[in-house]
Write a protein that holds these residues in place. Structure first.
Motif, PDB file in Angstrom:
ATOM      1  N   CYS A 196       4.109 -15.794 -12.487  1.00  0.00           N
ATOM      2  CA  CYS A 196       3.907 -17.230 -12.287  1.00  0.00           C
ATOM      3  C   CYS A 196       2.988 -17.791 -13.365  1.00  0.00           C
ATOM      4  CB  CYS A 196       3.321 -17.477 -10.896  1.00  0.00           C
ATOM      5  SG  CYS A 196       3.035 -19.214 -10.506  1.00  0.00           S
ATOM      6  N   ASN A 197       1.983 -17.007 -13.750  1.00  0.00           N
ATOM      7  CA  ASN A 197       1.071 -17.458 -14.796  1.00  0.00           C
ATOM      8  C   ASN A 197       1.819 -17.653 -16.124  1.00  0.00           C
ATOM      9  OD1 ASN A 197      -1.575 -18.053 -15.859  1.00  0.00           O
ATOM     10  ND2 ASN A 197      -1.459 -16.078 -16.919  1.00  0.00           N
ATOM     11  N   GLN A 198       2.726 -16.728 -16.436  1.00  0.00           N
ATOM     12  CA  GLN A 198       3.528 -16.875 -17.657  1.00  0.00           C
ATOM     13  C   GLN A 198       4.396 -18.129 -17.588  1.00  0.00           C
ATOM     14  OE1 GLN A 198       3.251 -14.888 -20.438  1.00  0.00           O
ATOM     15  NE2 GLN A 198       1.495 -14.152 -19.266  1.00  0.00           N
ATOM     16  N   ASP A 249      16.994 -27.644  -6.705  1.00  0.00           N
ATOM     17  CA  ASP A 249      16.807 -26.191  -6.718  1.00  0.00           C
ATOM     18  C   ASP A 249      17.096 -25.706  -8.133  1.00  0.00           C
ATOM     19  OD1 ASP A 249      16.249 -23.698  -5.569  1.00  0.00           O
ATOM     20  OD2 ASP A 249      18.377 -23.261  -5.337  1.00  0.00           O
ATOM     21  N   THR A 250      16.061 -25.249  -8.820  1.00  0.00           N
ATOM     22  CA  THR A 250      16.175 -24.923 -10.240  1.00  0.00           C
ATOM     23  C   THR A 250      16.486 -23.443 -10.458  1.00  0.00           C
ATOM     24  OG1 THR A 250      13.812 -24.464 -10.452  1.00  0.00           O
ATOM     25  CG2 THR A 250      14.520 -26.740 -10.805  1.00  0.00           C
ATOM     26  N   PRO A 251      17.021 -23.097 -11.628  1.00  0.00           N
ATOM     27  CA  PRO A 251      17.281 -21.685 -11.936  1.00  0.00           C
ATOM     28  C   PRO A 251      15.978 -20.912 -12.129  1.00  0.00           C
ATOM     29  CG  PRO A 251      18.179 -23.138 -13.655  1.00  0.00           C
ATOM     30  CD  PRO A 251      17.419 -23.993 -12.696  1.00  0.00           C
ATOM     31  N   PRO A 252      16.026 -19.583 -11.991  1.00  0.00           N
ATOM     32  CA  PRO A 252      14.833 -18.764 -12.242  1.00  0.00           C
ATOM     33  C   PRO A 252      14.629 -18.535 -13.732  1.00  0.00           C
ATOM     34  CG  PRO A 252      16.633 -17.370 -11.542  1.00  0.00           C
ATOM     35  CD  PRO A 252      17.149 -18.781 -11.473  1.00  0.00           C
ATOM     36  N   SER A 253      14.538 -19.631 -14.482  1.00  0.00           N
ATOM     37  CA  SER A 253      14.329 -19.570 -15.927  1.00  0.00           C
ATOM     38  C   SER A 253      13.804 -20.925 -16.365  1.00  0.00           C
ATOM     39  CB  SER A 253      15.643 -19.263 -16.659  1.00  0.00           C
ATOM     40  OG  SER A 253      16.584 -20.292 -16.424  1.00  0.00           O
ATOM     41  N   LEU A 254      13.275 -20.982 -17.583  1.00  0.00           N
ATOM     42  CA  LEU A 254      12.755 -22.247 -18.084  1.00  0.00           C
ATOM     43  C   LEU A 254      13.683 -22.752 -19.190  1.00  0.00           C
ATOM     44  CD1 LEU A 254      10.491 -24.144 -17.415  1.00  0.00           C
ATOM     45  CD2 LEU A 254       9.059 -23.021 -19.106  1.00  0.00           C
ATOM     46  N   GLY A 255      14.934 -23.021 -18.799  1.00  0.00           N
ATOM     47  CA  GLY A 255      15.904 -23.541 -19.734  1.00  0.00           C
ATOM     48  C   GLY A 255      15.927 -25.055 -19.730  1.00  0.00           C
ATOM     49  N   TYR A 256      16.959 -25.612 -20.351  1.00  0.00           N
ATOM     50  CA  TYR A 256      17.053 -27.067 -20.485  1.00  0.00           C
ATOM     51  C   TYR A 256      17.197 -27.762 -19.126  1.00  0.00           C
ATOM     52  CZ  TYR A 256      17.770 -26.138 -25.456  1.00  0.00           C
ATOM     53  OH  TYR A 256      17.622 -25.719 -26.759  1.00  0.00           O
ATOM     54  N   ALA A 286      11.158 -30.907  -6.839  1.00  0.00           N
ATOM     55  CA  ALA A 286      11.736 -29.740  -7.513  1.00  0.00           C
ATOM     56  C   ALA A 286      10.988 -28.495  -7.066  1.00  0.00           C
ATOM     57  CB  ALA A 286      11.644 -29.890  -9.028  1.00  0.00           C
ATOM     58  N   THR A 287      11.736 -27.469  -6.681  1.00  0.00           N
ATOM     59  CA  THR A 287      11.125 -26.164  -6.435  1.00  0.00           C
ATOM     60  C   THR A 287      11.393 -25.312  -7.667  1.00  0.00           C
ATOM     61  OG1 THR A 287      13.140 -25.377  -5.334  1.00  0.00           O
ATOM     62  CG2 THR A 287      11.396 -26.269  -3.933  1.00  0.00           C
ATOM     63  N   ALA A 288      10.372 -24.624  -8.139  1.00  0.00           N
ATOM     64  CA  ALA A 288      10.522 -23.932  -9.418  1.00  0.00           C
ATOM     65  C   ALA A 288       9.727 -22.635  -9.460  1.00  0.00           C
ATOM     66  CB  ALA A 288      10.065 -24.842 -10.562  1.00  0.00           C
ATOM     67  N   ASN A 289      10.212 -21.711 -10.237  1.00  0.00           N
ATOM     68  CA  ASN A 289       9.547 -20.475 -10.646  1.00  0.00           C
ATOM     69  C   ASN A 289      10.589 -19.671 -11.394  1.00  0.00           C
ATOM     70  OD1 ASN A 289       7.996 -18.152 -11.026  1.00  0.00           O
ATOM     71  ND2 ASN A 289       7.000 -18.371  -9.040  1.00  0.00           N
ATOM     72  N   PHE A 290      10.205 -18.962 -12.434  1.00  0.00           N
ATOM     73  CA  PHE A 290      11.245 -18.225 -13.132  1.00  0.00           C
ATOM     74  C   PHE A 290      11.310 -16.763 -12.744  1.00  0.00           C
ATOM     75  CE2 PHE A 290       8.146 -16.378 -15.592  1.00  0.00           C
ATOM     76  CZ  PHE A 290       8.016 -16.680 -16.945  1.00  0.00           C
ATOM     77  N   LYS A 291      10.666 -16.400 -11.651  1.00  0.00           N
ATOM     78  CA  LYS A 291      10.812 -15.040 -11.125  1.00  0.00           C
ATOM     79  C   LYS A 291      11.690 -15.080  -9.889  1.00  0.00           C
ATOM     80  CE  LYS A 291       8.326 -10.810 -10.094  1.00  0.00           C
ATOM     81  NZ  LYS A 291       9.320 -10.339  -9.124  1.00  0.00           N
ATOM     82  N   GLY A 292      12.748 -14.296  -9.892  1.00  0.00           N
ATOM     83  CA  GLY A 292      13.601 -14.210  -8.722  1.00  0.00           C
ATOM     84  C   GLY A 292      12.836 -13.614  -7.547  1.00  0.00           C
TER      85      GLY A 292
END
Length: 404
Positions: free
Chosen positions: A289-291, A256-263, A122-128
């Motif tokens: 990224c820290n958040q 490929d995950t969304p730029p958010s921490l949803g379900y 999984a690639t992840a981060n919630f910042k576009g």
């Protein structure tokens, strides 16, 4: 009596509705100008014998002898009379050479062997803008060229990965044709196999995404409060359970995950055997990224009460869009390496005009042909992408117990 000046009120929803209709029509026209309705994206780049020596690890003399003897796929001839192969022929050559050289079969056809578990990255981060989708696409294409069987799963409602595979999310997908179809809670759910599509890239399949993925975020709270349960389990189990039904078909699954921490992101993190967090080494991006990490940590403690453990074979940060001549970036990159040590990949994804050019053409670096962008820029960008992807592949090989 003083009158209060009236002010006009904008119906924002109506205005947005008008704008999206106009923009969708314009995008459709632009797309059909480049790709007629019946057209499909293809892999147009060809490979020279020099490319094949690097990809297959066989001497050029072997390839020359095959051509002389009329064995294996028949290459075309370029204007300079050099032999060129299509990407399909590269894959055919792997199988043909493996049958000729049994001792090299494991290298030429590097599929999973007995006891080696499916690698779900999984690639992840919630910042576009962290190059999450770009990194996912490049990893998928790299692994496909190396001979692996790859499944890409687009979990982002924005569906950039889907678009890069030549599928326009708002035009080419009907109802219930995305990853949502396989993880939804009602009786319209489809099997995961049914929503997998072959792509133009041999060895790489896709589960597409579009805006209907948002329905999973809306449906999940209702499901959690209801007393009904189905065989896919709670929200965080559903992607993992769906992927398990095609375990035997692939070596790698890339989420490929969304730029958010949803379900859906939490479900992807739970399903993943390995996690790559993409981060641009700039102050605001690192702070964001820290958040993201704080939220994952907090939510993982809550989900642990339901039996969800975020356990991964490896967890790495990937520094992206790196300008090696940018002082502040070098500083922030150094901070990341000092704090996180070996959990930061040694290789970095360099910022490049070649990547920007590839994005305009809706291609990865591995699809570009010489001449589409500057030769030197493409060479440097490909070398950077290869370093990143070979390092990730080496980590997977370590999990499998293979020597690199």
């Amino acid at each position: 009596m003083q009158q209060v000046a009236s002010r006009s009120v904008t119906d924002t929803a109506s205005k947005i509705g008008v704008y999206t209709s106009k923009l969708s029509a314009e995008l459709r026209d632009m797309r059909e100008a480049v790709y007629p309705p019946e057209a499909r994206k293809t892999f147009s780049r060809t490979f020279s014998t020099v490319d094949l020596v690097r990809l297959l690890g066989v001497p050029e003399s072997t390839l020359r002898q095959l051509t002389i003897e009329g064995k294996g796929p028949v290459p075309d001839r370029a204007e300079n009379n050099r032999r060129t192969y299509t990407v399909e022929q590269v894959r055919e050559l792997r199988a043909f050479l493996a049958s000729m050289r049994p001792d090299d079969a494991g290298h030429l056809l590097p599929y999973r062997r007995g006891g080696e578990k499916l690698q779900i990255l999984a690639t992840a981060n919630f910042k576009g803008g962290s190059s999450k989708t770009t990194s996912s696409i490049h990893l998928a294409h790299f692994l496909g060229l190396q001979g692996y069987r790859v499944l890409c799963v687009d979990l982002d409602p924005q569906a950039s990965m889907t678009a890069l595979f030549g599928i326009q999310p708002e035009f080419d997908l009907g109802d219930n044709e995305t990853a949502y179809a396989a993880i939804r809670y009602d009786n319209e759910r489809r099997s995961f196999r049914d929503v997998i599509r072959p792509t133009y890239f041999p060895g790489v399949d896709l589960v597409p995404g579009n805006l209907e993925l948002m329905d999973f975020e809306f449906d999940t709270p209702n499901y959690l409060t209801s007393k009904t349960r189905d065989e896919l389990g709670l929200f965080f189990e559903r992607i993992n359970t769906a992927i398990a039904t095609v375990d035997d078909r692939y070596d790698f699954v890339i989420l490929d995950t969304p730029p958010s921490l949803g379900y859906s992101t939490l479900a992807a993190l739970y399903a993943a055997t390995s996690l790559i967090i993409t981060v641009h080494p700039a102050m605001l991006d690192v702070a964001s990224c820290n958040q993201f990490l704080i939220m994952i940590s907090d939510l993982s403690e809550v989900l642990a009460q339901f039996g969800a453990k975020f356990e991964h074979d490896f967890f790495r940060f990937l520094l992206t869009r790196v300008n090696p001549n940018d002082g502040p970036q070098k500083y922030m990159g150094g901070v990341m390496r000092r704090l996180f040590g070996d959990d930061v990949l040694v290789a970095e994804a360099l910022e490049s005009t070649a990547i920007a050019g590839a994005a305009v053409a809706k291609k990865s670096l591995y699809e570009l042909e010489s001449g589409e962008v500057g030769r030197e820029a493409l060479k440097r960008a490909l070398e950077s992408a290869d370093r990143v992807n070979f390092e990730i592949l080496a980590l997977a090989h370590k999990v499998w117990g293979r020597s690199t």
